[in-house]
Design a protein around this motif. Structure first.
Motif, PDB file in Angstrom:
ATOM      1  N   PHE A   6       0.855  -1.190   0.000  1.00 52.40           N
ATOM      2  CA  PHE A   6       0.000   0.000   0.000  1.00 52.40           C
ATOM      3  C   PHE A   6       0.889   1.237   0.000  1.00 52.40           C
ATOM      4  O   PHE A   6       1.838   1.332   0.779  1.00 52.40           O
ATOM      5  N   SER A   7       0.576   2.193  -0.858  1.00 50.03           N
ATOM      6  CA  SER A   7       1.331   3.443  -0.935  1.00 50.03           C
ATOM      7  C   SER A   7       0.386   4.545  -1.402  1.00 50.03           C
ATOM      8  O   SER A   7      -0.395   4.325  -2.332  1.00 50.03           O
ATOM      9  N   LEU A   8       0.450   5.709  -0.788  1.00 49.71           N
ATOM     10  CA  LEU A   8      -0.437   6.799  -1.170  1.00 49.71           C
ATOM     11  C   LEU A   8      -0.331   7.087  -2.663  1.00 49.71           C
ATOM     12  O   LEU A   8      -1.326   7.373  -3.324  1.00 49.71           O
TER      13      LEU A   8
ATOM     14  N   ARG B  84       9.885   0.331  -6.426  1.00 53.04           N
ATOM     15  CA  ARG B  84      11.124  -0.369  -6.063  1.00 53.04           C
ATOM     16  C   ARG B  84      10.921  -1.230  -4.826  1.00 53.04           C
ATOM     17  O   ARG B  84      11.411  -2.365  -4.750  1.00 53.04           O
ATOM     18  N   GLU B  85      10.193  -0.704  -3.844  1.00 52.34           N
ATOM     19  CA  GLU B  85       9.973  -1.478  -2.617  1.00 52.34           C
ATOM     20  C   GLU B  85       9.105  -2.701  -2.903  1.00 52.34           C
ATOM     21  O   GLU B  85       9.331  -3.780  -2.333  1.00 52.34           O
ATOM     22  N   ALA B  86       8.115  -2.553  -3.776  1.00 53.54           N
ATOM     23  CA  ALA B  86       7.280  -3.701  -4.138  1.00 53.54           C
ATOM     24  C   ALA B  86       8.124  -4.782  -4.803  1.00 53.54           C
ATOM     25  O   ALA B  86       7.982  -5.976  -4.495  1.00 53.54           O
ATOM     26  N   GLU B  87       9.014  -4.373  -5.709  1.00 51.25           N
ATOM     27  CA  GLU B  87       9.910  -5.337  -6.363  1.00 51.25           C
ATOM     28  C   GLU B  87      10.755  -6.060  -5.319  1.00 51.25           C
ATOM     29  O   GLU B  87      10.889  -7.290  -5.335  1.00 51.25           O
ATOM     30  N   LYS B  88      11.329  -5.290  -4.401  1.00 45.18           N
ATOM     31  CA  LYS B  88      12.219  -5.866  -3.386  1.00 45.18           C
ATOM     32  C   LYS B  88      11.471  -6.790  -2.438  1.00 45.18           C
ATOM     33  O   LYS B  88      11.985  -7.840  -2.030  1.00 45.18           O
ATOM     34  N   ALA B  89      10.242  -6.402  -2.090  1.00 43.47           N
ATOM     35  CA  ALA B  89       9.469  -7.166  -1.112  1.00 43.47           C
ATOM     36  C   ALA B  89       8.740  -8.348  -1.730  1.00 43.47           C
ATOM     37  O   ALA B  89       8.186  -9.189  -1.010  1.00 43.47           O
TER      38      ALA B  89
ATOM     39  N   PHE C  65       3.245  -1.555   4.114  1.00 42.12           N
ATOM     40  CA  PHE C  65       2.889  -0.151   3.893  1.00 42.12           C
ATOM     41  C   PHE C  65       4.142   0.646   3.572  1.00 42.12           C
ATOM     42  O   PHE C  65       5.154   0.545   4.270  1.00 42.12           O
ATOM     43  N   HIS C  66       4.055   1.450   2.520  1.00 39.50           N
ATOM     44  CA  HIS C  66       5.177   2.294   2.112  1.00 39.50           C
ATOM     45  C   HIS C  66       4.825   3.750   2.333  1.00 39.50           C
ATOM     46  O   HIS C  66       3.734   4.199   1.992  1.00 39.50           O
ATOM     47  N   THR C  67       5.763   4.507   2.926  1.00 37.41           N
ATOM     48  CA  THR C  67       5.594   5.944   3.115  1.00 37.41           C
ATOM     49  C   THR C  67       6.747   6.682   2.452  1.00 37.41           C
ATOM     50  O   THR C  67       7.910   6.342   2.679  1.00 37.41           O
TER      51      THR C  67
END
Length: 269
Positions: free
Chosen positions: A47-49, A57-62, A262-264
């Protein structure tokens, strides 16, 4: 899980019908819903605003293969997707890595317990307001508690203390305050995102508000607020909405049946 199963879960507390109603009733435009469907089963959700480059990038990594945003990842019609373009690069990365994208925008803004409602709850909670009196709603929609723009009572505080409490309570890094520091604040009007226009000030005045809490104020709106006796607490657009979006994430996380993160984008708070 199938994407349509996840989407049904996302839609339940903030149905797309609210966005459709808002657009029809108030002359707005939106693009909420499933914006990229790669066809893959969903194993993890981020989830990201925003569909920011950092979120992708975080979705790829995670290893997340679904990103749920608030702001539409594709807002208006696009004629091409090019990796040399910021939006094109993000969309291409999602497609290349099998990442679907769902955006929950005006429907989540206006839902009961949605982003605008949560901004009010955050302000009330931060200031220690007592009671559960229903707020006045500027742009009401079908359904109990649905709509945009709210006016409500808060615990009496000087403007300076009120602004600091809101900043801390919403996890914001910065606020701008317009008005006398010692002015007493007893009633607030708040509008998540970029909702503070002339009609918002008229609503705030009509409802007896002392202060308007929102973001992205144009100069003439700040001037008008000052001339009409309203104080202003200006958050970043991100901070005014990320608080409520994180609450939405926590609600969905407890029901999703797949891992959620969750990404901020901290620099935007």
């Amino acid at each position: 899980m199938k994407l349509n199963e996840i989407y049904a879960l996302l839609d339940a507390p903030a149905p797309r019908a609210l966005s459709d109603e808002y657009c029809a009733k108030y002359g707005a435009y939106d693009n909420s819903g499933v914006l990229i469907d790669t066809g893959a089963d969903i194993g993890k959700i981020l989830f990201s605003l925003d569909l920011s480059a950092a979120a992708v990038r975080e979705a790829e990594k995670a290893g997340a293969n679904l990103i749920v945003t608030h702001h539409p990842a594709i807002y208006s019609r696009i004629g091409n997707i090019r990796v040399g373009d910021p939006l094109g690069a993000k969309l291409a990365a999602c497609l290349r890595n099998g990442i679907s994208v769902v955006s929950m925008h005006l429907n989540l803004d206006a839902a009961a317990g949605g982003i605008d409602d949560c901004l009010m709850q955050g302000v009330r909670g931060a200031t220690g307001a007592a009671g559960t009196a229903k707020p006045a709603v500027m742009q009401p929609l079908s359904g109990e508690g649905c709509g945009y723009g709210r006016a409500y009572g808060v615990r009496e505080l000087p403007l300076s203390a009120f602004a600091e409490a809101v900043k801390t309570g919403l996890g914001a890094r910065r606020v701008e305050v317009y008005g006398r520091a010692e002015r007493k604040i007893c009633r607030a009007a708040s509008f998540c995102g970029a909702g503070a226009g002339e009609d918002s000030l008229e609503f705030a005045l009509r409802e007896g508000a002392d202060v308007v809490v929102s973001s992205d104020f144009k100069h003439h709106i700040l001037t008008l607020a000052s001339e009409t006796g309203l104080a202003v607490v200006q958050l970043t657009h991100y901070a005014s909405e990320n608080y409520g979006f994180e609450k939405y994430y926590r609600k969905i996380r407890g029901q999703a049946g797949v891992p959620c993160v969750f990404h901020t984008d901290e620099e935007l708070l």
